[in-house]
Design a protein around this motif. Structure first.
Motif, mmCIF file in Angstrom:
data_model
loop_
_atom_site.group_PDB
_atom_site.id
_atom_site.type_symbol
_atom_site.label_atom_id
_atom_site.label_comp_id
_atom_site.label_asym_id
_atom_site.label_seq_id
_atom_site.Cartn_x
_atom_site.Cartn_y
_atom_site.Cartn_z
ATOM 1 N N SER A 70 23.147 -64.514 51.631
ATOM 2 C CA SER A 70 23.908 -64.273 50.407
ATOM 3 C C SER A 70 25.159 -65.122 50.393
ATOM 4 O O SER A 70 25.792 -65.338 51.427
ATOM 5 N N THR A 71 25.491 -65.599 49.204
ATOM 6 C CA THR A 71 26.776 -66.274 49.047
ATOM 7 C C THR A 71 27.867 -65.217 48.951
ATOM 8 O O THR A 71 27.596 -64.017 48.877
ATOM 9 N N ALA A 116 28.871 -59.456 50.768
ATOM 10 C CA ALA A 116 27.827 -58.779 51.530
ATOM 11 C C ALA A 116 27.350 -59.631 52.702
ATOM 12 O O ALA A 116 27.353 -60.857 52.649
ATOM 13 N N VAL A 117 26.952 -58.954 53.774
ATOM 14 C CA VAL A 117 26.289 -59.593 54.900
ATOM 15 C C VAL A 117 24.885 -59.020 54.972
ATOM 16 O O VAL A 117 24.698 -57.816 55.123
ATOM 17 N N MET A 130 19.612 -70.220 50.109
ATOM 18 C CA MET A 130 19.620 -71.583 50.627
ATOM 19 C C MET A 130 18.948 -71.594 52.010
ATOM 20 O O MET A 130 18.945 -70.587 52.699
ATOM 21 N N TYR A 131 18.451 -72.772 52.412
ATOM 22 C CA TYR A 131 17.956 -72.895 53.771
ATOM 23 C C TYR A 131 18.972 -73.619 54.650
ATOM 24 O O TYR A 131 19.038 -73.401 55.846
ATOM 25 N N VAL A 132 19.751 -74.494 54.027
ATOM 26 C CA VAL A 132 20.844 -75.189 54.718
ATOM 27 C C VAL A 132 22.128 -74.924 53.942
ATOM 28 O O VAL A 132 22.195 -75.198 52.742
ATOM 29 N N GLY A 133 23.122 -74.368 54.603
ATOM 30 C CA GLY A 133 24.404 -74.131 53.952
ATOM 31 C C GLY A 133 25.167 -75.427 53.741
ATOM 32 O O GLY A 133 24.709 -76.509 54.110
ATOM 33 N N GLN A 161 24.938 -67.772 54.426
ATOM 34 C CA GLN A 161 24.268 -67.094 55.546
ATOM 35 C C GLN A 161 22.862 -67.664 55.744
ATOM 36 O O GLN A 161 21.889 -66.947 56.006
ATOM 37 N N ALA A 162 22.745 -68.953 55.579
ATOM 38 C CA ALA A 162 21.445 -69.627 55.593
ATOM 39 C C ALA A 162 20.887 -69.716 57.016
ATOM 40 O O ALA A 162 21.623 -69.579 58.000
ATOM 41 N N PRO A 163 19.584 -69.981 57.162
ATOM 42 C CA PRO A 163 19.010 -70.189 58.497
ATOM 43 C C PRO A 163 19.690 -71.333 59.253
ATOM 44 O O PRO A 163 19.830 -71.279 60.474
#
Length: 461
Positions: A314-315, A322-323, A348-351, A374-376
């Motif tokens: 989440s942004t 939120a986390v 997103m997959y890359v922040g 909080q991307a991978p």
């Protein structure tokens, strides 16, 4: 061999348990397959074609895994590192926005240098071995000011933006032409990685959706964007140009744009197995009932269930920060697969980090700079906690996607009682996959013990 292992494991479990959950698929009619008319399918033997259920490449069904990575939000020195990490974690396609306001902050002053070097980014994707889904706008949202439309476009009193006004469309044509000059020769038909184009984003203007999206597609094709797949985001129960543009779905665990303070989001339809492709926290049911089985109505199934915004993080907004628990990332993917999703697109997959322009910053509803999500793969290239969840599901889709993609999803009607154990089956010919869910965000669910699933199908018992 892999199928035999899967079903042996299921048979062993069934033999040692007692309580039964049954589904009879012996009289269920599978959907017929019809291919859509898109653009150039690509080189011989590697043709990408899309039908109303899945995508295939060279005639082989695929279940692609797509991850969003905004080149303009990361220093180019770190692009290749992030792309390699994406590929190593099971990503096949890179999705990326072309944000007009960053490339043309002042009218007539286009920049494609450094972090805006789109061509170099696409070339790196090809070098690493990743396909590209280019999202060319003109409007993108992306939590950036004006959704990526430049201030000088927004402030022009002579036309209405995001409309069929000829003057506005003329400006859009210039933008599309500028992008095409950067990517010419890198389309899939030319041996490049660009296999799909997304037009606009989140367009929900009543009465204008089909005409506006088709105007944009016609313009893009005239300029030279001849690709195997054209897409749009399908939000808010909107229409879409059937057979011309594939609608993509989005689902988010957290939606910080919706709630504030101590208020919690209500439980949403996407937290269960459901055919609804419009998550009710960002935005048609096409269902038929056969006995105790809920299935996709083949008569209305004119497009595959593809996604572009599966939010595993989440942004951050000022009013809600939120986390997302890491286990929810895996649960989100599991639920979408059980419902029949055949392209898993993460956002997103890359922040990244929002760049600062010559005259302005570009933040919108989120932080001025941070776009970590909080991307991978986090903002500075480290691995996020959700990676351990996304990676294992990505590998599953990589290994079993060819068998899973043609397998239609079937849901027992008992799922409609949300207190029941939630499960789903995907079946094709004499093989299938069973998905189960007993996790609910911010809510407890009872334990189910001594469970046995019984599936009656062509040759699955």
């Amino acid at each position: 061999m892999k199928k035999a292992i899967v079903f042996t494991a299921l048979a062993f479990s069934a033999a040692t348990l007692s309580a039964q959950y049954n589904i009879n698929l012996s009289r269920v009619t599978p959907p017929s397959i019809e291919y859509l008319k898109m653009g150039n399918t690509g080189p011989k033997g590697k043709e990408i074609r899309v039908n109303n259920l899945y995508m295939d490449e060279g005639g082989i069904p695929q279940l692609p895994v797509m991850g969003e990575f905004h080149y303009s939000r990361m220093h180019p020195n770190y692009w290749k590192d992030a792309l390699l990490k994406m590929k190593a974690s099971g990503i096949n396609i890179v999705a990326t926005y072309c944000l007009w306001s960053l490339h043309e902050e002042m009218e007539g002053e286009l920049s494609w240098q450094e972090h805006l070097n789109l061509r170099r980014f696409i070339q790196l994707c090809k070098e690493v071995g990743l396909k590209v889904h280019l999202r060319i706008g003109p409007y993108c949202n992306a939590e950036i000011k004006n959704g990526g439309l430049p201030d000088w476009i927004i402030g022009n009193p002579n036309f209405r933006t995001r409309s069929n006004d000829p003057l506005y469309l003329n400006y859009v044509r210039h933008w599309y032409e500028a992008i095409y000059k950067q990517v010419k020769g890198l389309l899939y038909k030319d041996g490049g990685p660009i296999m799909a184009i997304q037009l606009e984003n989140e367009y929900v203007s009543q009465g204008m959706i089909i005409s506006h999206l088709m105007n944009l597609k016609k313009m893009a094709v005239e300029i030279g964007f001849d690709v195997p797949l054209y897409s749009m985001t399908h939000w808010m129960d909107s229409e879409y140009p059937k057979g011309e543009i594939v609608p993509y779905a989005g689902f988010y665990i957290e939606a910080p744009w919706m709630t504030s303070g101590k208020e919690e989001m209500p439980t949403s339809n996407f937290e269960f197995f459901t055919y609804n492709r419009l998550s009710d926290n960002i935005g048609t049911d096409i269902i038929k009932i056969e006995g105790d089985v809920e299935s996709l109505n083949g008569e209305n199934n004119d497009s595959p269930f593809f996604t572009c915004e599966i939010g595993v993080g989440s942004t951050t907004f000022r009013h809600r920060r939120a986390v997302v628990p890491e286990e929810l990332a895996g649960e989100m993917i599991n639920l979408r697969l059980g419902c029949g999703a055949n392209l898993m697109g993460y956002y997103m997959y890359v922040g990244g980090s929002n760049p600062v322009g010559e005259k302005r910053t570009f933040q919108s509803s989120g932080p001025r700079i941070n776009y970590d999500y909080q991307a991978p793969i986090r903002e500075f290239g480290t691995l996020g906690t959700v990676m351990q969840e996304t990676k294992k599901y990505n590998y599953f889709m990589n290994d079993f996607g060819t068998a899973l993609a043609p397998a239609a999803a079937y849901l027992p009607t008992s799922n409609q009682n949300r207190n029941n154990l939630q499960w789903a089956v995907r079946l094709h010919n004499n093989s299938g996959y069973l998905f189960c869910s007993n996790y609910l965000y911010r809510n407890s669910k009872k334990d189910y013990k001594n469970v046995q699933f019984k599936v009656k199908g062509t040759s699955i018992n």
